[in-house]
Enzyme design. Sequence first.
Site, PDB file in Angstrom:
ATOM      1  N   THR A 147       5.921   8.230  10.205  1.00 54.06           N
ATOM      2  CA  THR A 147       6.557   7.175   9.866  1.00 54.06           C
ATOM      3  C   THR A 147       6.247   6.825   8.496  1.00 54.06           C
ATOM      4  OG1 THR A 147       4.585   5.819  10.523  1.00 54.06           O
ATOM      5  CG2 THR A 147       6.353   6.039  12.100  1.00 54.06           C
TER       6      THR A 147
ATOM      7  N   GLU B 130      -1.455  -3.391  12.211  1.00 52.85           N
ATOM      8  CA  GLU B 130      -0.984  -2.508  13.464  1.00 52.85           C
ATOM      9  C   GLU B 130      -1.659  -2.868  14.744  1.00 52.85           C
ATOM     10  OE1 GLU B 130      -0.342   1.608  12.868  1.00 52.85           O
ATOM     11  OE2 GLU B 130       1.517   1.342  13.806  1.00 52.85           O
TER      12      GLU B 130
ATOM     13  N   ARG C 143      -5.228   5.504   0.927  1.00 55.16           N
ATOM     14  CA  ARG C 143      -4.372   4.491   0.890  1.00 55.16           C
ATOM     15  C   ARG C 143      -4.661   3.429  -0.414  1.00 55.16           C
ATOM     16  NH1 ARG C 143      -2.208   3.500   6.205  1.00 55.16           N
ATOM     17  NH2 ARG C 143      -1.301   5.412   6.608  1.00 55.16           N
TER      18      ARG C 143
ATOM     19  N   ARG D  77       4.162  -7.221  12.601  1.00 57.57           N
ATOM     20  CA  ARG D  77       2.964  -6.843  12.950  1.00 57.57           C
ATOM     21  C   ARG D  77       2.132  -8.368  13.106  1.00 57.57           C
ATOM     22  NH1 ARG D  77       0.805  -1.171   9.940  1.00 57.57           N
ATOM     23  NH2 ARG D  77       2.932  -0.131  10.477  1.00 57.57           N
TER      24      ARG D  77
ATOM     25  N   GLU E  18      -6.538   6.889   7.944  1.00 51.53           N
ATOM     26  CA  GLU E  18      -5.299   7.827   8.604  1.00 51.53           C
ATOM     27  C   GLU E  18      -4.967   8.983   7.528  1.00 51.53           C
ATOM     28  OE1 GLU E  18      -2.494   5.620  10.925  1.00 51.53           O
ATOM     29  OE2 GLU E  18      -0.942   6.836   9.723  1.00 51.53           O
TER      30      GLU E  18
ATOM     31  N   ARG F 127       4.110   0.594   2.394  1.00 49.15           N
ATOM     32  CA  ARG F 127       4.294  -0.430   3.181  1.00 49.15           C
ATOM     33  C   ARG F 127       4.102  -1.536   2.433  1.00 49.15           C
ATOM     34  NH1 ARG F 127       2.490  -3.720   7.679  1.00 49.15           N
ATOM     35  NH2 ARG F 127       0.619  -3.767   7.269  1.00 49.15           N
TER      36      ARG F 127
ATOM     37  N   ARG G 227       0.766  -1.004   0.063  1.00 45.88           N
ATOM     38  CA  ARG G 227      -0.001   0.016  -0.175  1.00 45.88           C
ATOM     39  C   ARG G 227       0.911   1.362  -0.081  1.00 45.88           C
ATOM     40  NH1 ARG G 227       1.918   3.115   4.213  1.00 45.88           N
ATOM     41  NH2 ARG G 227       1.410   2.272   6.339  1.00 45.88           N
TER      42      ARG G 227
ATOM     43  N   CYS H 109       1.204  10.532   9.603  1.00 47.47           N
ATOM     44  CA  CYS H 109       1.909  10.158  10.611  1.00 47.47           C
ATOM     45  C   CYS H 109       3.506  10.147   9.984  1.00 47.47           C
ATOM     46  CB  CYS H 109       1.681   8.468  10.718  1.00 47.47           C
ATOM     47  SG  CYS H 109       2.983   7.786  12.088  1.00 47.47           S
TER      48      CYS H 109
HETATM   49  P1  ADP Z   1      -1.518  -0.269   7.055  1.00 46.19           P
HETATM   50  O1  ADP Z   1      -0.897  -1.391   6.239  1.00 46.19           O
HETATM   51  O2  ADP Z   1      -2.411   0.616   6.140  1.00 46.19           O
HETATM   52  O3  ADP Z   1      -0.592   0.542   7.587  1.00 46.19           O
HETATM   53  P2  ADP Z   1      -2.388  -2.160   9.002  1.00 46.19           P
HETATM   54  O4  ADP Z   1      -1.471  -2.549   9.699  1.00 46.19           O
HETATM   55  O5  ADP Z   1      -3.642  -1.840   9.992  1.00 46.19           O
HETATM   56  O6  ADP Z   1      -2.447  -0.685   8.027  1.00 46.19           O
HETATM   57  O7  ADP Z   1      -3.024  -3.333   8.053  1.00 46.19           O
HETATM   58  C1  ADP Z   1      -4.083  -3.046   7.376  1.00 46.19           C
HETATM   59  C2  ADP Z   1      -4.637  -4.378   6.783  1.00 46.19           C
HETATM   60  O8  ADP Z   1      -4.145  -5.112   5.912  1.00 46.19           O
HETATM   61  C3  ADP Z   1      -4.947  -5.353   8.123  1.00 46.19           C
HETATM   62  O9  ADP Z   1      -6.204  -5.939   8.171  1.00 46.19           O
HETATM   63  C4  ADP Z   1      -3.692  -6.286   7.886  1.00 46.19           C
HETATM   64  O10 ADP Z   1      -4.158  -7.561   8.390  1.00 46.19           O
HETATM   65  C5  ADP Z   1      -3.926  -6.388   6.328  1.00 46.19           C
HETATM   66  N1  ADP Z   1      -2.548  -6.950   5.822  1.00 46.19           N
HETATM   67  C6  ADP Z   1      -1.529  -6.316   5.871  1.00 46.19           C
HETATM   68  N2  ADP Z   1      -0.589  -7.082   5.100  1.00 46.19           N
HETATM   69  C7  ADP Z   1      -1.210  -8.133   4.656  1.00 46.19           C
HETATM   70  C8  ADP Z   1      -0.851  -9.345   3.797  1.00 46.19           C
HETATM   71  N3  ADP Z   1       0.309  -9.535   3.410  1.00 46.19           N
HETATM   72  N4  ADP Z   1      -1.880 -10.201   3.608  1.00 46.19           N
HETATM   73  C9  ADP Z   1      -3.013 -10.086   4.145  1.00 46.19           C
HETATM   74  N5  ADP Z   1      -3.555  -9.002   4.803  1.00 46.19           N
HETATM   75  C10 ADP Z   1      -2.559  -8.101   5.099  1.00 46.19           C
HETATM   76  C1  CIR Z   2       2.027   5.227  17.524  1.00 48.55           C
HETATM   77  O1  CIR Z   2       2.776   6.234  17.881  1.00 48.55           O
HETATM   78  O2  CIR Z   2       2.413   4.227  18.100  1.00 48.55           O
HETATM   79  C2  CIR Z   2       1.002   5.403  16.718  1.00 48.55           C
HETATM   80  N1  CIR Z   2       0.658   6.539  16.193  1.00 48.55           N
HETATM   81  C3  CIR Z   2       1.344   4.690  15.403  1.00 48.55           C
HETATM   82  C4  CIR Z   2       2.709   4.981  14.877  1.00 48.55           C
HETATM   83  C5  CIR Z   2       2.976   4.279  13.367  1.00 48.55           C
HETATM   84  N2  CIR Z   2       3.065   2.992  13.469  1.00 48.55           N
HETATM   85  C6  CIR Z   2       4.264   2.279  13.556  1.00 48.55           C
HETATM   86  O3  CIR Z   2       5.541   2.694  13.233  1.00 48.55           O
HETATM   87  N3  CIR Z   2       4.177   0.980  13.604  1.00 48.55           N
END
Ligand code: ADP
Ligand code: CIR
Length: 346
Positions: free
Chosen positions: A260, A301, A216, A296, A212, A267, A113, A258
């Site tokens: 990060t 997250e 995305r 994660r 966020e 990501r 993403r 954010c």
């Molecule tokens: P972001 O990637 O947008 O930072 P999250 O960590 O919350 O946010 O992940 C968003 C969603 O994507 C979650 O449901 C997570 O389980 C899913 N996800 C992330 N990587 C994978 C993957 N490789 N396969 C399937 N689902 C994934």
């Molecule tokens: C935090 O400060 O923990 C949250 N706002 C998430 C920060 C970004 N996430 C990450 O690097 N895993």
Amino acid sequence: MGISELPTFSDACASLLKKHLTQTVWEEIRGLKTASGYTTEALMRSGLEQPDSAIGIYAGDAESYTLFAPLIDPIIAHYHGNPGPHPKHDLSTETLPFLSPMAKARVLSTRIRVGRNLAGFPLGPAITQEQRHEVERLITQALPHLPEALKGTYHPLSGMPETVRDDLVARHLLFKSTDRFLTSAGLMRHWPEARGLFLSHDERFSIWVNEEDQLRIIALEKGGEIAEVIACLTQGIAALSRHLSFLATKRLGYLTSCPTNLGTAMRASVHMALHALAADEATLKKNAAALGLQVRGIHGEHSQGQGGVYDISNRRRLGITERESLTRLIEGINCLAEMDERHPRP
Ligand code: ADP
Ligand code: CIR
């Protein structure tokens, strides 16, 4: 009224906000406000209300990245290992290494993403209700220009039945409706208005609207064909870029709420079965961090691993191209797979 004294933090707090908010920095940033009304307090609210934050700040607009630089710059440099500038973007895949057979056997799915926000608007934490609707309108107007293979349906969150929403979240296609970090950052105001999910008919391509970040842009597939996932994602990004103007600077790349996510805002993650390494999660996280990777849980997250499956992704996004990030991710995944293979079984 603004806070006049330097905020204090508990001993247990390990956020980058706590680390970098020195008395000198505080003197420089206290009482400031951007043109869209984002204050020093708003910037730090998530870290103050949620002391278990890893970072603890969110930017409200592009100006936050210059006005609050005495605090944000050290946090950016700490997280990304450099302060910028950001190199030219490079989503090419011809020179990427291959996943080893051991890694292939462990990778269940791949999701890549990127975050994007629209030029001319504040970021989510400072946006007004009206502007958020305007952002949604501009994004949905761009959707008909997606190529045939990515065509699909926009599903607004308002009015979406709870069972449909829960099913989409469980299938990793939609963001969650509760997140205390985002709530503290002001990102959940007027929820669920003007939020939504665009999902392609084959469910490989999606866009999260006004979570966020304002967009995305996501590609998700079973297996570990990273180049294929990137090909799907780049088609989507290219079509949207022709109709939307994204917020970016030379130094920080794409601007995100954010810090990060600055830079590539990418990501790239795999869901990976690491049954042997799962026995010692702390060591798994340490080994992954040494490879520049983040671990994660399988619901994203702040969630937990399940049945030995984890979400493994690139940690750094600024000062590195997309291609370099993906190269390191693949090398790191190969390395973790080998460690898992060699690890004594319980
Ligand atoms: P972001 O990637 O947008 O930072 P999250 O960590 O919350 O946010 O992940 C968003 C969603 O994507 C979650 O449901 C997570 O389980 C899913 N996800 C992330 N990587 C994978 C993957 N490789 N396969 C399937 N689902 C994934
Ligand atoms: C935090 O400060 O923990 C949250 N706002 C998430 C920060 C970004 N996430 C990450 O690097 N895993």
